[in-house]
Design an enzyme around this catalytic site. Structure first.
Site, short mmCIF file in Angstrom:
data_model
loop_
_atom_site.label_atom_id
_atom_site.label_comp_id
_atom_site.label_asym_id
_atom_site.label_seq_id
_atom_site.Cartn_x
_atom_site.Cartn_y
_atom_site.Cartn_z
N ASP A 175 47.93 29.85 34.90
CA ASP A 175 47.69 29.24 35.90
C ASP A 175 46.97 27.57 35.57
O ASP A 175 45.63 27.61 34.47
CB ASP A 175 46.29 30.21 36.34
CG ASP A 175 45.76 29.99 37.98
OD1 ASP A 175 45.93 28.31 38.25
OD2 ASP A 175 45.15 30.54 38.71
N SER B 155 39.44 33.62 46.00
CA SER B 155 40.39 33.31 46.23
C SER B 155 42.51 33.53 45.91
O SER B 155 41.76 34.89 45.11
CB SER B 155 40.47 32.48 44.85
OG SER B 155 41.91 31.16 45.18
N ARG C 50 37.51 29.69 30.69
CA ARG C 50 36.94 28.24 30.96
C ARG C 50 36.70 27.55 31.19
O ARG C 50 35.69 26.85 31.19
CB ARG C 50 37.53 28.28 32.68
CG ARG C 50 38.40 29.88 33.00
CD ARG C 50 38.17 29.47 34.70
NE ARG C 50 38.74 30.55 35.64
CZ ARG C 50 39.59 30.67 37.25
NH1 ARG C 50 38.43 30.78 37.31
NH2 ARG C 50 40.38 31.55 36.86
N ASP D 133 39.26 31.18 50.69
CA ASP D 133 38.82 31.99 49.92
C ASP D 133 37.72 32.84 50.91
O ASP D 133 37.30 32.54 51.92
CB ASP D 133 37.73 31.07 49.30
CG ASP D 133 38.14 30.12 48.12
OD1 ASP D 133 39.52 30.62 47.51
OD2 ASP D 133 37.72 28.75 48.04
#
Length: 333
Positions: A55, A250, A108, A234
């Site tokens: 992603d 999301s 992340r 969202d």
């Protein structure tokens, strides 16, 4: 930006917090699976760079990557499983109305760390096969309502187990597009708009995120090759403790061949059409789907009325943040 509620004190001890986290997770995943007809599956924590299925989130975040001793190429730690799930549905032979969910753990590295954000992300990633006729806003809204009902049922179960908790949520979802929100509050920033509308309605589904609005700006970024920007959004709840809109999920109807090509062209990355995953969408091999991610620590934080995500997950924080949190009676795990 860190938020420190005045006179904050957790309603639960650390030991009870750990037990309550299990109640939240066990209850919610059962409710979600039942509501959306999902099977639990195992999922990867790493994929090859050459696969093109990691992603890209907003398209700018750097991925954690590494080479391997006995395997050629480069591997990447997943940022989410938006693309992997769609391939899995095809490989496992799922049909319309059926789907999967999994525990997704990601790193992340470029996320800001604050009350709501950690370098470690844990989600229930889910995806379901749909028909061409279901690629519309009303079907999307119906799925959102089912997810919110599962959250509400989980909240009631948690409060029954721990009466000291008193989070109240509105099951009646308010639906609004990013363009409608910009028209309403043209002088506010996107986050300020989210706060204003969510404070008013309690539970909001903010739709159509990723494309440019009339102002020429985007409300927020989205990768061009998983959500259809006209059919996504969202789920936001008003968090009274922190005084802000609180994103739990999301999600959206995923790109078909037409929206994939259009969005890749808009973002100037048509070269992605050479990846196997993208070819599978363009030639119709991969099924039409709807899916998303629902934050596990986020949901625990909301329902257990915690001031910091570090109270419900183990992650890495700066020494300065740990000291500031301690000064405000926030004990990080």
């Amino acid at each position: 930006m860190n938020i420190y509620p005045v006179n904050y004190k957790s309603s639960l001890t650390q030991r009870d917090t750990q037990r309550a986290i299990k109640v939240v997770k066990d209850t919610f995943q059962k409710k979600l699976a039942h509501a959306l007809h999902l099977d639990r599956v195992t999922a990867p924590i790493m994929v090859t760079k050459a696969s093109g299925i990691n992603d890209d989130l907003n398209g700018v975040e750097r991925k954690v990557h590494f080479t391997m001793m006995n395997i050629d190429g480069e591997a990447e730690v997943v940022q989410s499983l938006a693309k992997w799930k769609r391939q899995a549905l095809y490989r496992y032979g799922y049909g319309a109305g059926e789907g999967i969910y999994t525990d997704m753990n990601a790193i992340r590295r470029d996320d800001d760390t604050d009350n709501l954000h950690s370098l470690f992300v844990d989600q229930w990633d889910w995806c379901r096969v749909i028909t061409r006729e279901e690629r519309n806003a009303e079907f999307l809204k119906d799925i959102v309502r089912k997810i919110v009902k599962a959250i509400s049922d989980t909240n009631e179960a948690v409060k029954e187990k721990y009466p000291v908790l008193d989070f109240e949520m509105n099951e009646d979802v308010f639906f609004i597009t990013t363009q409608e929100l910009e028209d309403m509050y043209p002088d506010l920033t996107p986050k300020e708009r989210e706060n204003a509308i969510t404070k008013e309605h309690g539970t909001v589904f903010l739709m159509q995120i990723g494309g440019k609005m009339k102002s020429g700006k985007k409300h927020d970024g989205r990768a061009p090759d998983y959500d259809d920007w006209s059919l996504n959004g969202d789920i936001l709840f008003w968090n009274e403790l922190l005084g802000c809109a609180f994103e739990i999920s999301s999600m959206g109807i995923r790109v078909d061949s037409e929206s994939l090509h259009t969005q890749l062209e808009e973002e100037d990355c048509l070269e992605r059409e050479n990846f196997k995953f993208h070819k599978g969408i363009l030639d119709g091999t991969l099924p039409l789907t709807i899916g998303g991610g629902i934050g596990q620590s986020r949901l625990c934080m909301l329902l257990l009325q915690k001031a910091h995500i570090g109270e419900v997950q183990c992650a890495i924080w700066s020494d300065e943040m740990r000291e500031e949190c301690k000064e405000h009676n926030i004990i990080l795990l």
